[in-house]
Write an enzyme that holds these catalytic residues in place. Structure first.
Site, short mmCIF file in Angstrom:
data_model
loop_
_atom_site.label_atom_id
_atom_site.label_comp_id
_atom_site.label_asym_id
_atom_site.label_seq_id
_atom_site.Cartn_x
_atom_site.Cartn_y
_atom_site.Cartn_z
N PRO A 2 3.82 -7.07 -2.93
CA PRO A 2 4.69 -8.25 -2.85
C PRO A 2 5.98 -8.01 -3.63
CG PRO A 2 2.45 -8.84 -3.52
CD PRO A 2 2.54 -7.36 -3.60
N ARG A 271 3.68 7.01 -2.57
CA ARG A 271 4.38 6.10 -1.66
C ARG A 271 5.25 6.91 -0.73
NH1 ARG A 271 6.41 4.81 -6.58
NH2 ARG A 271 5.37 2.78 -6.49
#
Length: 296
Positions: A2, A271
């Site tokens: 988020p 990532r």
């Protein structure tokens, strides 16, 4: 993970649902989630919620001058229900890190009390979700060290240009640095750079005045649109809303919606980033940096 728009949506939703409610019970399920000991989390029980706000990626619940703050980290989320079970959870088991229960008076005497519940959840084995109970939110190191809010009226083009002019950091990493600018993460930095047509590996201070203005405007347009999309939605709708607005992030191998070129990816240890070669790098394919320390 988020980021600012989703956290803004969650904060607005919780503010609407919880303001005036009484926090009746807290269960800390994960051993690692609670990062503070003084005051004890039990002091929140019986207190009335007076407000909810966002700072960076933190959500801060004001329980009458004592604050419950949490950061959902990479794999955390919030599950809201108006039919809580009141079950006692086993510590250290499952994906629920903490459970909060509330009561809220009905709109009239005949309605009785409403019972509300929030579970803070975290997927995966790497547990990074963090919960704090403090007398002042600035006691939390992650909040005290936050940079300016990118959509704040006080964060103008000159302030943004001043940050970039002295930084030798790659622009992707700078946008994600919470101590420089609060709230932007991996997904929205990809989207902002694509909108600005800037390489994620460009050095911040190398950008000229025109590029800096375009980047500043892109930051406002991308984040502003995402916040407008997120606010007013329930937690279970926010992830799909985020995915639906992405142009390059998470869309490796798909056509760029601007030029039609194939969206490419650079992978790192934990990532990846996505970009369009035609829009951002003059057609150059960026090298995979899977073993790089960049962005750690």
């Amino acid at each position: 993970m988020p980021e600012l728009p989703e956290v803004a949506g969650l904060s607005a939703f919780l503010g609407t649902q919880l303001r005036g409610a009484v926090l009746t019970k807290i269960q800390i399920v994960s051993f690692a989630v609670l990062k503070t000991a003084d005051p004890p989390y039990s002091v929140l029980e019986g207190r009335t919620i007076t407000g909810v706000e966002r700072r960076g990626k933190f959500i801060i619940v004001d329980a009458g001058g004592t604050y419950l703050a949490f950061h959902l980290a990479k794999a955390g989320w919030l599950r809201y229900t108006e039919s809580p079970t009141h079950a006692q959870l086993s510590r250290g088991k499952g994906y629920i890190a903490a459970r909060l229960e509330f009561t809220r008076a009905g709109p009239d005497a005949a309605s009785g009390e409403a019972h509300l519940g929030i579970d803070l959840t975290e997927a995966g084995t790497k547990k990074s979700l963090a919960l704090y109970v403090v007398r002042d939110p600035v006691e939390i190191p992650g909040i005290a060290s936050l940079g300016p809010e990118p959509l704040s009226p006080s964060f103008d083009l000159d302030a943004f240009a001043g940050i970039l002019s002295t930084s030798t950091q790659q622009i992707k990493g700078l946008l994600r640095n919470q101590g420089v600018i609060a709230g932007i993460g991996n997904a929205y930095s990809d989207e902002i750079l694509h909108a600005a047509r800037i390489s994620p590996f460009a050095i911040a201070k190398s950008l000229g005045p025109d590029a800096v203005k375009v980047l500043y405007d892109s930051m406002h347009s991308v984040l502003g649109a995402a916040v407008a999309e997120a606010v007013g939605k329930a937690p279970n709708e926010l992830k799909d809303a985020k995915r639906s607005t992405m142009r390059v992030h998470g869309r490796t191998g798909q056509p760029c919606p601007v030029c039609g070129d194939t969206v490419r990816e650079v992978s790192f240890a934990d990532r990846s980033l996505q970009y369009c070669p035609t829009c951002q790098t003059g057609g150059k394919i960026l090298a995979d940096r899977r073993t790089s320390r960049f962005l750690k």
